[in-house]
Write a protein that holds these residues in place. Structure first.
Motif, mmCIF file in Angstrom:
data_model
loop_
_atom_site.group_PDB
_atom_site.id
_atom_site.type_symbol
_atom_site.label_atom_id
_atom_site.label_comp_id
_atom_site.label_asym_id
_atom_site.label_seq_id
_atom_site.Cartn_x
_atom_site.Cartn_y
_atom_site.Cartn_z
ATOM 1 N N PRO A 192 0.814 -1.223 0.000
ATOM 2 C CA PRO A 192 0.000 0.000 0.000
ATOM 3 C C PRO A 192 0.848 1.274 0.000
ATOM 4 C CG PRO A 192 0.066 -0.924 2.191
ATOM 5 C CD PRO A 192 0.786 -1.900 1.313
ATOM 6 N N VAL A 193 2.170 1.129 0.096
ATOM 7 C CA VAL A 193 3.050 2.296 0.089
ATOM 8 C C VAL A 193 3.088 2.884 -1.323
ATOM 9 C CG1 VAL A 193 5.407 3.126 0.441
ATOM 10 C CG2 VAL A 193 4.464 1.354 1.946
ATOM 11 N N ARG A 194 2.858 4.198 -1.405
ATOM 12 C CA ARG A 194 2.912 4.871 -2.702
ATOM 13 C C ARG A 194 4.355 5.268 -3.009
ATOM 14 N NH1 ARG A 194 -0.656 9.811 -1.811
ATOM 15 N NH2 ARG A 194 0.319 9.596 0.241
ATOM 16 N N ASP A 237 -7.370 6.746 5.361
ATOM 17 C CA ASP A 237 -7.325 8.008 6.091
ATOM 18 C C ASP A 237 -5.872 8.280 6.463
ATOM 19 O OD1 ASP A 237 -7.444 9.909 8.377
ATOM 20 O OD2 ASP A 237 -9.612 9.652 8.133
ATOM 21 N N TYR A 238 -5.453 9.540 6.358
ATOM 22 C CA TYR A 238 -4.064 9.891 6.646
ATOM 23 C C TYR A 238 -3.693 9.692 8.109
ATOM 24 C CZ TYR A 238 -2.646 11.592 2.074
ATOM 25 O OH TYR A 238 -2.275 11.654 0.754
ATOM 26 N N ARG A 239 -4.674 9.559 8.985
ATOM 27 C CA ARG A 239 -4.324 9.303 10.387
ATOM 28 C C ARG A 239 -3.750 7.908 10.566
ATOM 29 N NH1 ARG A 239 -9.201 7.090 13.368
ATOM 30 N NH2 ARG A 239 -10.786 6.732 11.774
ATOM 31 N N ASP A 244 5.538 10.718 7.302
ATOM 32 C CA ASP A 244 5.859 11.046 5.909
ATOM 33 C C ASP A 244 4.629 11.008 5.002
ATOM 34 O OD1 ASP A 244 5.355 8.340 5.635
ATOM 35 O OD2 ASP A 244 7.372 7.819 4.967
ATOM 36 N N MET A 245 3.487 10.592 5.541
ATOM 37 C CA MET A 245 2.228 10.512 4.807
ATOM 38 C C MET A 245 2.274 9.537 3.631
ATOM 39 S SD MET A 245 0.141 12.397 6.407
ATOM 40 C CE MET A 245 0.745 12.771 8.042
ATOM 41 N N VAL A 246 3.228 8.638 3.672
ATOM 42 C CA VAL A 246 3.379 7.640 2.611
ATOM 43 C C VAL A 246 3.331 6.223 3.188
ATOM 44 C CG1 VAL A 246 4.949 6.711 0.850
ATOM 45 C CG2 VAL A 246 4.674 9.188 1.090
ATOM 46 N N HIS A 247 4.088 5.987 4.248
ATOM 47 C CA HIS A 247 4.140 4.651 4.839
ATOM 48 C C HIS A 247 3.031 4.467 5.876
ATOM 49 C CE1 HIS A 247 8.202 5.071 3.184
ATOM 50 N NE2 HIS A 247 8.206 3.742 3.130
#
Length: 332
Positions: A192-194, A237-239, A244-247
């Protein structure tokens, strides 16, 4: 949740797999950084798992090359290494293997190669986590690299691999695995990591190639675990992401782990995990008055439980016994 109560999110419902994972089986996990998060949970749960023997691998061709090297182990030589920024590097390995000594790099690479070659030849399950369909090729030879080791971008060509060539390469190497270890079950996941270095759109196209390839490979009888869907479609959800908002965050990994347990662990395995967890929690506990008799009795009780788990199930509780033994006095 009551059917009349709005969920306000798409909840993924775990489906038990016909594959059962138990303590005592040998497992291997190869792939991206996300595979390490789940792999470490398996190791903490006292499963016998060999985790990323080359370090993190992101693209399907690096993963395939790693599996092939394990199945047909050829030791690494000095000629396989590149010198950059004061260190020797292997393009097949993570930077953790790099060193300023050629001998130490080769010793590390070849020790892990020998160890993991034995595991893959006899493991029950191989988890493969694919991260990106983009591959970097070293211009000097055209070979796919797993890690660029901060060499100049001009030394590499980057290209998107289509699903058909991904399927072809993975089928090729999994056919070799089937010959060496016909009992091994393969479970694919998509990370799921971008991977945003090339752009958001490019990441989406890359993931699409991976999903299409894995979908084709499932027709060969391999399994699939929906790690991507659990994070991206369920939690969504970003929470549930790290800073880093990626992992994914540790909470997100906990959620994925819960679903993996529901899918692959039977009731006996889950009960054993709970018992192991209770001993681990006791071993980590640090009371205000550690020198007191009550704490020594507490630790003695769980030290005995750790010994019983080792004797009954063959799980390695040596670290827990060490910690508890220090509190009891007299060792483990």
């Amino acid at each position: 949740m009551d059917q009349s109560t709005p969920a306000y999110r798409t909840v993924y419902k775990s489906k038990p797999s016909d594959l059962r994972i138990r303590h005592g089986q040998k497992l291997m996990s190869i792939g991206s950084c996300f595979s390490e998060g789940i792999g470490k949970r398996l190791a903490e749960g006292k499963f016998q798992i060999d985790l990323n023997p080359f370090g993190q691998q992101y693209n399907p061709f690096s993963v395939a090359n790693a599996i092939e090297r394990l199945l047909q182990p050829v030791p690494y030589k000095a000629a396989d290494l590149q010198f950059h920024n004061g260190l020797y590097h292997s393009f097949d390995h993570h930077g953790d293997f790099s060193h300023d000594s050629v001998a130490k790099v080769l010793d590390h690479c070849n020790a892990r190669l020998a160890e993991a070659s034995g595991v893959i030849a006899s493991c029950s399950v191989l988890f493969i986590t694919l991260g990106t369909a983009h591959v970097f090729r070293w211009r000097k030879t055209g070979r796919v690299v797993s890690n660029c080791h901060q060499l100049p971008n001009t030394d590499f060509d980057v290209a998107l691999s289509g699903a058909p060539v991904i399927v072809e390469r993975l089928r090729e190497v999994l056919a070799i695995l089937r010959q060496v270890n016909p009992a091994c079950r393969v479970v694919f996941t998509v990370s799921p990591v971008r991977y945003l270095a090339l752009g958001m759109f490019e990441n989406s196209v890359s993931k699409a190639q991976l999903f299409t390839a894995v979908h084709a490979l499932l027709a060969d009888g391999h399994g699939y675990f929906p790690a991507y869907e659990l994070v991206v479609d369920d939690l969504r959800d970003y929470r549930f992401y790290a800073n880093d908002m990626v992992h994914p965050s540790s909470q997100a990994i906990d959620y994925v782990w819960h679903h993996l347990a529901a899918a692959y662990f039977d009731a006996g395995t889950q009960t054993l995990l709970q018992r192991i967890g209770e001993v681990q929690a006791a071993a980590r506990h640090r009371p205000r008055h550690a020198e007191g008799e009550a704490h020594r009795v507490f630790c003695g009780k769980f030290l005995q439980k750790a010994r019983q788990l080792e004797e009954a199930y063959g799980v390695d509780m040596s670290e827990e016994k060490r910690l508890l033994g220090e509190s009891v006095g007299g060792g483990c």
